[in-house]
Design a protein around this motif. Structure first.
Motif, mmCIF file in Angstrom:
data_model
loop_
_atom_site.group_PDB
_atom_site.id
_atom_site.type_symbol
_atom_site.label_atom_id
_atom_site.label_comp_id
_atom_site.label_asym_id
_atom_site.label_seq_id
_atom_site.Cartn_x
_atom_site.Cartn_y
_atom_site.Cartn_z
ATOM 1 N N PRO A 122 0.816 -1.227 0.000
ATOM 2 C CA PRO A 122 0.000 0.000 0.000
ATOM 3 C C PRO A 122 0.849 1.276 0.000
ATOM 4 O O PRO A 122 0.556 2.229 -0.738
ATOM 5 C CB PRO A 122 -0.825 -0.112 1.284
ATOM 6 C CG PRO A 122 -0.895 -1.572 1.570
ATOM 7 C CD PRO A 122 0.416 -2.138 1.097
ATOM 8 N N GLY A 126 1.209 4.361 -2.936
ATOM 9 C CA GLY A 126 1.202 5.810 -2.720
ATOM 10 C C GLY A 126 2.422 6.489 -3.313
ATOM 11 O O GLY A 126 2.332 7.544 -3.944
ATOM 12 N N ALA A 130 2.395 9.145 -6.406
ATOM 13 C CA ALA A 130 3.009 10.475 -6.299
ATOM 14 C C ALA A 130 3.937 10.724 -7.487
ATOM 15 O O ALA A 130 3.980 11.835 -8.033
ATOM 16 C CB ALA A 130 3.781 10.604 -4.981
ATOM 17 N N GLU A 156 -5.717 -5.466 -1.230
ATOM 18 C CA GLU A 156 -6.306 -4.135 -1.420
ATOM 19 C C GLU A 156 -5.359 -3.296 -2.296
ATOM 20 O O GLU A 156 -5.780 -2.621 -3.236
ATOM 21 C CB GLU A 156 -6.501 -3.429 -0.076
ATOM 22 C CG GLU A 156 -7.567 -4.036 0.823
ATOM 23 C CD GLU A 156 -7.735 -3.278 2.138
ATOM 24 O OE1 GLU A 156 -7.143 -2.191 2.303
ATOM 25 O OE2 GLU A 156 -8.466 -3.767 3.014
ATOM 26 N N LYS A 163 -5.584 -0.643 -10.828
ATOM 27 C CA LYS A 163 -6.532 0.410 -11.192
ATOM 28 C C LYS A 163 -5.804 1.657 -11.688
ATOM 29 O O LYS A 163 -6.206 2.271 -12.680
ATOM 30 C CB LYS A 163 -7.402 0.775 -9.981
ATOM 31 C CG LYS A 163 -8.260 2.028 -10.209
ATOM 32 C CD LYS A 163 -8.972 2.518 -8.967
ATOM 33 C CE LYS A 163 -9.594 3.892 -9.235
ATOM 34 N NZ LYS A 163 -10.325 4.440 -8.099
ATOM 35 N N VAL B 26 -3.672 16.397 -1.641
ATOM 36 C CA VAL B 26 -4.355 15.248 -2.241
ATOM 37 C C VAL B 26 -5.438 14.764 -1.273
ATOM 38 O O VAL B 26 -5.182 14.628 -0.077
ATOM 39 C CB VAL B 26 -3.368 14.082 -2.516
ATOM 40 C CG1 VAL B 26 -4.105 12.898 -3.131
ATOM 41 C CG2 VAL B 26 -2.239 14.537 -3.432
ATOM 42 N N ASN B 47 -7.191 15.354 -10.516
ATOM 43 C CA ASN B 47 -5.793 14.921 -10.477
ATOM 44 C C ASN B 47 -5.189 14.974 -9.078
ATOM 45 O O ASN B 47 -4.053 14.569 -8.868
ATOM 46 C CB ASN B 47 -4.946 15.767 -11.426
ATOM 47 C CG ASN B 47 -5.382 15.585 -12.860
ATOM 48 O OD1 ASN B 47 -5.842 14.505 -13.239
ATOM 49 N ND2 ASN B 47 -5.281 16.647 -13.654
ATOM 50 N N GLN B 48 -5.957 15.508 -8.139
ATOM 51 C CA GLN B 48 -5.497 15.541 -6.751
ATOM 52 C C GLN B 48 -6.438 14.722 -5.858
ATOM 53 O O GLN B 48 -6.500 14.950 -4.654
ATOM 54 C CB GLN B 48 -5.431 16.998 -6.256
ATOM 55 C CG GLN B 48 -4.336 17.813 -6.938
ATOM 56 C CD GLN B 48 -4.462 19.307 -6.680
ATOM 57 O OE1 GLN B 48 -4.900 20.048 -7.556
ATOM 58 N NE2 GLN B 48 -4.083 19.740 -5.496
ATOM 59 N N VAL B 50 -7.962 10.735 -4.969
ATOM 60 C CA VAL B 50 -7.678 9.308 -5.064
ATOM 61 C C VAL B 50 -8.829 8.536 -4.409
ATOM 62 O O VAL B 50 -9.115 8.719 -3.230
ATOM 63 C CB VAL B 50 -6.350 8.951 -4.357
ATOM 64 C CG1 VAL B 50 -6.097 7.441 -4.425
ATOM 65 C CG2 VAL B 50 -5.185 9.716 -4.970
ATOM 66 N N GLU B 51 -9.456 7.695 -5.185
ATOM 67 C CA GLU B 51 -10.525 6.826 -4.669
ATOM 68 C C GLU B 51 -9.982 5.416 -4.548
ATOM 69 O O GLU B 51 -9.552 4.831 -5.540
ATOM 70 C CB GLU B 51 -11.726 6.849 -5.627
ATOM 71 C CG GLU B 51 -12.847 5.897 -5.245
ATOM 72 C CD GLU B 51 -13.412 6.155 -3.853
ATOM 73 O OE1 GLU B 51 -13.122 5.349 -2.957
ATOM 74 O OE2 GLU B 51 -14.132 7.168 -3.680
ATOM 75 N N VAL B 52 -9.982 4.871 -3.334
ATOM 76 C CA VAL B 52 -9.409 3.537 -3.126
ATOM 77 C C VAL B 52 -10.460 2.459 -2.928
ATOM 78 O O VAL B 52 -10.112 1.279 -2.754
ATOM 79 C CB VAL B 52 -8.439 3.516 -1.922
ATOM 80 C CG1 VAL B 52 -7.344 4.551 -2.091
ATOM 81 C CG2 VAL B 52 -9.165 3.693 -0.608
ATOM 82 N N ALA B 55 -11.612 0.130 1.425
ATOM 83 C CA ALA B 55 -10.335 -0.483 1.787
ATOM 84 C C ALA B 55 -9.571 0.496 2.674
ATOM 85 O O ALA B 55 -8.668 1.202 2.220
ATOM 86 C CB ALA B 55 -9.534 -0.820 0.531
ATOM 87 N N ASN B 58 -5.703 0.214 3.040
ATOM 88 C CA ASN B 58 -5.043 0.716 1.845
ATOM 89 C C ASN B 58 -5.109 2.240 1.787
ATOM 90 O O ASN B 58 -4.157 2.894 1.363
ATOM 91 C CB ASN B 58 -5.737 0.105 0.618
ATOM 92 C CG ASN B 58 -4.866 0.054 -0.602
ATOM 93 O OD1 ASN B 58 -3.652 -0.022 -0.509
ATOM 94 N ND2 ASN B 58 -5.490 0.105 -1.756
ATOM 95 N N ILE B 62 -1.615 4.092 1.389
ATOM 96 C CA ILE B 62 -1.361 4.896 0.189
ATOM 97 C C ILE B 62 -1.091 6.348 0.585
ATOM 98 O O ILE B 62 -0.174 6.994 0.057
ATOM 99 C CB ILE B 62 -2.551 4.804 -0.793
ATOM 100 C CG1 ILE B 62 -2.616 3.399 -1.411
ATOM 101 C CG2 ILE B 62 -2.438 5.853 -1.896
ATOM 102 C CD1 ILE B 62 -3.819 3.177 -2.326
ATOM 103 N N LEU B 66 2.208 8.546 -0.321
ATOM 104 C CA LEU B 66 2.130 9.868 -0.975
ATOM 105 C C LEU B 66 2.878 10.910 -0.136
ATOM 106 O O LEU B 66 3.649 11.721 -0.664
ATOM 107 C CB LEU B 66 0.664 10.285 -1.128
ATOM 108 C CG LEU B 66 -0.152 9.588 -2.227
ATOM 109 C CD1 LEU B 66 -1.649 9.783 -1.984
ATOM 110 C CD2 LEU B 66 0.218 10.126 -3.605
#
Lengths: 279, 311
Positions: A122, A126, A130, A156, A163, B26, B47-48, B50-52, B55, B58, B62, B66
């Motif tokens: 995960p 990220g 980025a 996940e 995706k 973001v 663009n800023q 994020v659909e996860v 979850a 995650n 994520i 980032l």
């Protein structure tokens, strides 16, 4: 170093790992040995980061998701100039030491902390996202254990990486087929492992995890894939390098006795000599 | 109620103002952008965003990745799930790895009144406060929420922010919203009782002080939006001159604001401390307003409790 030289050199690092475990009085030596080849190859040839560029926003990123293989990571980080081997051996596992049994990002070259499993992928999603957002060309790598794949968070992240089309992400699975309680296939079956990752939308490569040539080919191939992430199944041997440890789940976390130490050391020397013999 | 803007909407509006100029902001959602009032952000800044999906582990992992690459992620999920399903990611990937992730727990407390214990977050303050290097904030109204978000946009550390689902009556105004990061706001001064409240409980605590003033009981009211780090300086200053100390929170009785206040007061200036909270039991089912009524977490209920304590 070419693949032959790397193979020879890896036997020296196996000895370093053994000495770190002995000095610290603990360590996950079995997985250290199975993960060493892809880890060493990444740092020596593929990962674009040096001790001078640990803060460069364009550096490649690496997260050791199977964080318990820390002694192998110490050996590689020392070999690449991020850390000092004698200092690591002197202070590993000692009270107040920064050299603990899992990745700790107070140390130079370590991006993220891990230890509990299922966190690396995960986080790497990220990092790769980025990179895409900022239009940077760095690549992101992680190494997971095969037993680790029972963690739901891995899947996940696997879905998310597909995706988002993260072709800048490359995951390695250290497929040594053993975990604390025994065979991965008895504890929680993973086969057909390659098919599972493929079904999740990943480019899947399966190689001999002790062959620098095969591993190198896979890392290079992953760089050419567009629109999806790559997973490299590194088919390895837990405790690789000494019959004392090889394919024995009991060596997941163990400190060799004095007698075992001498035998393992002799086996590593034999391995190095055999590698030198190969032309 | 005159105000129709929930605190979650104030968060979205503040982030949208800043995202125009700061491309590192973001927003991440776990199939929760509607509940988070973040749909306008996702539409304006795809663009800023994020659909996860559903979850939460995650989501936080994520976000941490980032952040490690210089982004300023705001991870939205219902407080009940964010503070439990992804607890280990909050501990390891955010607090321990020291990443600049802002965890936004939406629909906190009993906001999802009738949906049951699975959707209530009556443990999140305790859980998040127990993590080293994690800050915990519960803003009281939309104006303070905006000020808090602007302060959080300026720092580089992780934090957990809990907001409710429903609009709350304004305490401050756009023109007058005194705010200092990590310092409680003093809403009223009095020496009979010190009331320290956080989040949606600040409004009923303030209203209770009005009722009590009518019967000659003067209270200090602290808006303790900063639960961790707890502003012990302000707390102890007013506790020393108060007969009793009362905390009010939309949380279980253990490990939240009440526990922290009792610990600080007990150590430095022992006083009678009473924590008005939800019970250590599954909360009754009803709208959040009905639930507050049931447990006496209303202006009338709070005033009644304090009068009893001072008898």
């Amino acid at each position: 170093m070419d693949n032959r030289e790397l193979t020879i050199h890896s036997w020296d690092l196996r000895q370093d790992i053994l000495d770190i475990v002995m000095a610290g009085g603990g360590g996950h030596i079995g997985g250290d040995m199975s993960v060493l080849a892809p880890l060493l190859l990444l740092y020596k040839r593929h990962l674009r980061v040096t001790p001078e560029t640990v803060d460069d926003p364009n550096r490649d990123r690496f997260v050791l998701s199977k964080g318990h293989s820390m002694e192998a990571y110490y050996a590689v980080l020392c070999d690449c100039g991020f850390l000092d081997l004698e200092d690591v051996k002197a202070r590993f596992n000692k009270l107040g030491s920064p050299y603990i049994g899992h990745p700790h990002n107070v140390l130079p070259g370590i991006e993220m902390n891990s230890g509990s499993l299922g966190h690396g992928l995960p986080v790497c999603v990220g990092m790769a996202l980025a990179g895409k957002m900022d239009k940077r060309d760095y690549r992101v790598y992680t190494i997971m254990g095969d037993g680790e794949l029972a963690e739901g968070s891995v899947w996940e992240a696997a879905m998310a990486a597909a995706k988002f089309g993260l072709d800048n992400l490359c995951a390695v699975i250290d497929r040594n087929r053993l975990q604390i309680s025994g065979s991965t296939e008895d504890v929680m079956p993973e086969d057909p492992l390659e098919d599972r990752w493929s079904a999740f939308g990943w480019n899947v490569l399966s190689v001999d995890g002790s062959s620098f040539e095969e591993l190198d080919g896979a890392f290079e191939a992953a760089k050419t894939v567009k629109g999806r992430p790559t997973v490299i199944v590194s088919n390895s041997v837990k405790g690789y390098g000494s019959p004392v440890m090889e394919n024995k789940a009991g060596w997941h976390h163990k400190v060799p006795t004095a007698e075992e130490y001498e035998q393992i050391k002799a086996d590593f020397l034999k391995g190095k000599e055999a590698a030198q013999y190969v032309q | 109620m005159s105000n129709k803007v929930p605190n979650r909407q104030a968060i979205c509006e503040t982030l949208m103002e800043h995202a125009k100029f700061d491309r590192d902001i973001v927003a991440l959602c776990s199939d929760s952008r509607g509940s988070a009032s973040m749909t306008p952000f996702f539409e304006a800044f795809p663009n800023q965003s994020v659909e996860v999906g559903i979850a939460e582990q995650n989501l936080v992992g994520i976000a941490a990745g980032l952040a490690s690459c210089g982004k300023k992620p705001f991870a939205f999920s219902p407080a009940s799930f964010l503070s439990t399903r992804s607890y280990e990611q909050c501990k390891v990937d955010v607090a321990y790895s020291n990443t600049n992730v802002k965890l936004i727990g939406i629909s906190g407390g009993v906001s999802y009144g009738a949906l049951g214990m699975s959707h209530h977050s009556a443990q999140d303050i305790a859980a998040m406060s127990a993590i080293p290097n994690m800050r915990v904030y519960l803003p009281s109204d939309r104006h303070q929420t905006k000020k808090l978000m602007e302060a959080l946009l300026q720092d580089q550390k992780g934090a957990y922010i809990r907001v409710g689902r429903n609009p709350v009556e304004d305490i401050y105004t756009e023109e007058s919203c005194p705010f200092e990061m990590d310092r409680a706001t003093v809403l009223r001064e009095g020496t009979d009782a010190l009331l320290a409240a956080c989040g949606e409980m600040v409004r009923p605590a303030l209203d209770a002080s009005e009722l009590l003033a009518g019967v000659g009981i003067d209270c200090t009211i602290l808006d303790m939006y900063c639960v961790k780090p707890l502003d012990t300086g302000t707390l102890l200053k007013y506790a020393e001159s108060a007969k009793i100390v009362v905390t009010v929170e939309e949380h279980a009785p253990t490990g939240g604001l009440g526990s922290m206040v009792a610990q600080a007061v007990g150590e430095h200036c022992p006083r009678f401390v009473k924590n008005l909270s939800l019970p250590d039991a599954p909360v009754v089912i009803g709208t959040s307003r009905e639930v507050f009524d049931y447990y006496g977490l209303t202006s009338v209920g709070i005033a009644k409790s304090i009068r009893e304590m001072l008898k």
